[in-house]
Scaffold this motif. Structure first.
Motif, PDB file in Angstrom:
ATOM      1  N   TRP A  88     -45.540 -24.547   9.507  1.00  0.00           N
ATOM      2  CA  TRP A  88     -44.924 -22.992   9.277  1.00  0.00           C
ATOM      3  C   TRP A  88     -45.612 -22.040  10.113  1.00  0.00           C
ATOM      4  O   TRP A  88     -45.003 -21.131  10.589  1.00  0.00           O
ATOM      5  N   ARG A  89     -46.925 -22.190  10.551  1.00  0.00           N
ATOM      6  CA  ARG A  89     -47.538 -21.438  11.649  1.00  0.00           C
ATOM      7  C   ARG A  89     -47.014 -21.536  12.800  1.00  0.00           C
ATOM      8  O   ARG A  89     -46.595 -20.501  13.473  1.00  0.00           O
ATOM      9  N   ALA A 118     -43.402 -19.845  12.870  1.00  0.00           N
ATOM     10  CA  ALA A 118     -43.518 -18.156  12.778  1.00  0.00           C
ATOM     11  C   ALA A 118     -43.951 -17.966  13.959  1.00  0.00           C
ATOM     12  O   ALA A 118     -43.458 -16.816  14.591  1.00  0.00           O
ATOM     13  N   LYS A 130     -36.184 -16.199  12.528  1.00  0.00           N
ATOM     14  CA  LYS A 130     -37.266 -15.516  11.615  1.00  0.00           C
ATOM     15  C   LYS A 130     -37.632 -16.930  10.818  1.00  0.00           C
ATOM     16  O   LYS A 130     -36.812 -17.964  10.644  1.00  0.00           O
ATOM     17  N   ARG A 134     -40.104 -18.093   7.581  1.00  0.00           N
ATOM     18  CA  ARG A 134     -41.058 -17.672   6.286  1.00  0.00           C
ATOM     19  C   ARG A 134     -40.562 -18.635   5.253  1.00  0.00           C
ATOM     20  O   ARG A 134     -39.710 -18.769   4.840  1.00  0.00           O
TER      21      ARG A 134
END
Length: 172
Positions: free
Chosen positions: A16-17, A20, A52, A54
């Motif tokens: 997820w890092r 992003a 995007k 998140r």
């Protein structure tokens, strides 16, 4: 990142890092994943741009007339695939796709996009994939506020499939 990741929690957080980071870095290899959808029983894949990220959602923009929009509405399950040579990671995201063509979020995103060169991607007179005309005619003038074909594709991640290719042994 130093050392190899050792737990599923570390791997998920790192994925997820990276997702992003890809949103804000045009050179990041995960910025342009491949989206696979179903087209009349066959897989249909194309490169898209990550806008995007998140957890648990990824967002993409599209021309609302694009085949991927029709396919996502008909069969909302898809897969996003990305590869990072620097990390040696492949990531497959099994996703549920939802297409938004109106509402406050779409209006807000279009407001920021329409001031950029990218707005032209959503203002064309012909749908994506349409045959090109052989005439030298120019496209008719289009109003960026009334004739836009802007859509947001929300890809809700149901599962991450991470593969690390490493000289000390591959891991999935």
């Amino acid at each position: 990142m130093t050392g190899r990741l050792s737990s599923l929690g570390e791997i998920e957080a790192a994925c997820w890092r990276e997702l992003a980071a890809a949103v804000g870095d045009a050179a990041h290899p995960w910025r342009t994943p491949v989206l696979a959808t179903q087209n009349d029983g066959h897989a249909d894949a194309r490169t898209v741009v990550l806008r995007k990220a998140r957890a648990p959602e990824l967002r993409l923009y599209s021309d609302a007339r694009a085949p991927k929009v029709v396919q996502a509405r008909r069969h909302p399950n898809g897969t996003l695939v990305m590869w990072s040579p620097a990390l040696g990671w492949q990531l497959r995201c099994r996703v549920r796709l939802d297409v938004m063509t109106d509402g406050a979020e779409v209006a807000a995103r279009w407001q920021s996009v329409q001031a950029t060169r990218g707005a032209l991607d959503y203002l064309g007179p012909a749908a994506p994939g349409a045959l090109l005309s052989t005439s030298a005619d120019t496209a008719p003038a289009i109003s960026p506020t009334t004739d836009a074909h802007f859509a947001i594709i929300v890809a809700t991640v149901d599962a991450l499939d991470w593969l690390e290719l490493h000289r000390d042994g591959h891991r999935r």
